[in-house]
Design an enzyme around this catalytic site. Sequence first.
Site, PDB file in Angstrom:
ATOM      1  N   ARG A 117     -10.909  59.056  39.436  1.00 43.45           N
ATOM      2  CA  ARG A 117     -11.803  59.549  40.440  1.00 43.45           C
ATOM      3  C   ARG A 117     -13.282  59.552  40.079  1.00 43.45           C
ATOM      4  NH1 ARG A 117      -9.839  63.670  43.951  1.00 43.45           N
ATOM      5  NH2 ARG A 117     -11.954  63.801  44.459  1.00 43.45           N
ATOM      6  N   LYS A 118     -13.383  59.289  38.854  1.00 40.50           N
ATOM      7  CA  LYS A 118     -14.899  59.353  38.234  1.00 40.50           C
ATOM      8  C   LYS A 118     -15.490  57.831  38.588  1.00 40.50           C
ATOM      9  CE  LYS A 118     -13.906  63.357  36.927  1.00 40.50           C
ATOM     10  NZ  LYS A 118     -12.789  63.509  37.029  1.00 40.50           N
ATOM     11  N   LEU A 119     -16.794  57.750  38.545  1.00 37.99           N
ATOM     12  CA  LEU A 119     -17.366  56.630  38.508  1.00 37.99           C
ATOM     13  C   LEU A 119     -16.919  55.466  37.697  1.00 37.99           C
ATOM     14  CD1 LEU A 119     -19.499  58.491  40.406  1.00 37.99           C
ATOM     15  CD2 LEU A 119     -21.093  56.849  39.969  1.00 37.99           C
TER      16      LEU A 119
END
Length: 376
Positions: free
Chosen positions: A181-183
Site C-alpha cells: 500500500r506504500k509508494l
Amino acid sequence: MSTIPVMIPWLGEEEALAAAEAVRSGWVAQGPRVAEFERAFAEHLGVPHAVAVSSCTTALHLALIGAGVGPGDEVVVPSFSFVATANAVTYVGAVPVFADVDVTTGNLTAATVEPLLTERTRAVIAVDQGGVPVDLDGLRALVEPRGATVVEDAACAAGSVHRGRPVGGTAALAAYSFHPRKLLTTGEGGMVTCQDGALAARLRRLREHGMSVSAADRHAAKDGAGRLETYDEIGFNYRMTDIQAAIGLVQLRKLPAMVARRRELAERYRELLAGTGGRLVADPAHGSTNYQSCWLLLPDTAPDRGAVLADLADAGVSARRGIMAAHLEAPYQGTARVPLPATELLTGRSLILPLYHALTERQQDRVVGAVRAALG
C-alpha cells in the site's frame, strides 16, 4: 464495468528481473543486496545509517528498544494511526498514551502532546499520517529537553518532504514501511534509520537474533576468521531478504516519478471535487506530502460514510474507510486519558480515494462522478 482499485503498486519487468537475478545468484537471504539497499536508502534520506528489517512494525519495535524504552515507561502516540504504532509500544512493555491530532494534517502537534507528558514519558512516536509530514521540529523542541526521544513513524512517508529535506532525514530514529500500500514496496519489509553508528550496529545485531557476527559476514570470511559468533542479548528474527532488497533498489529509483504522478493526480482530484463541501488532504506549511493516502473528509451534509462507501462500490469504485483510531479498538478501549475529538471526527467521516501511478484521467473522472453522486 471494471472496478477501480484503491491502490496498485507500480511494479514491472525491471523489478521482476532484479528479483530473478537475486534468485539466480544463489543468495536469497539477507546479504549483499540488503546492504546495498541500506546504503542507497540512507543516501536518499541524507542520513548516516539505515537498517533493513522485515516490516515497519519491527522497525518501530527496534527503534523503541534503541531509544531505551521499556517496562514502566510511557510513550505518547496518536490514536489516529494504524494499530501497529501503539502495538510496538506494548511489545517493549511500555504504555501507549493516546494524544489527539491536528484536524487538518491528521498529525500530532506540540499542543496536543504537551498535556500528556509526565515524568514517565520516555518517547513520543510522531506519525507522518498518510504521507503528510509531521512538524518534527516543534515536537523535538518540546520533548527532547525532558530527556525523551521523538521516534518518527514514517511508514507512509517515503518521498515526502519536511522543511526541504526528505522526511526522516533529521530524526534521531525513524521507521519506514515497504508494504504494497506504500509508494515504495518490497512486498513486505521496512527500514529503521538513525544518526548514531553504535546504535545502528546494535540494531543490526538485534534484527538477527543478537548475533555478534552476521550470517553474511560469516559466510564471506575466507580464512575462518569471524565464524564463531556470540549472542550477547536477546534478539529477533527481523531480517529482510536479498530478493526484497533487489526489488527495493529498483523502486527507490522510481520514487521521484511516483511522487510527482501522485501529486499531479491529487491536485486534479482537488479541482474536480471543488464545491462538494468535502476537504481533501493537502500539504502542510512545513513540507509536502507524497499522497500515500488521498483521504477526503466528508462534509457535514453528507450521508453516513458507510452509505457513501456502499454507493461507491456499486459504481465500481473501491474506496476505503479513513485512517483508524486505535483507542476505539478492543485492545485499547477505555485507555484514552483525554478526549480525542479530532481523531474521532477524522476516523469517522473520512474515506480514502483511489490513487496510484497508473490511474488514468478517465478512471479518475469515474471516481469523481461516483463521489458527487454519493454526496447527493
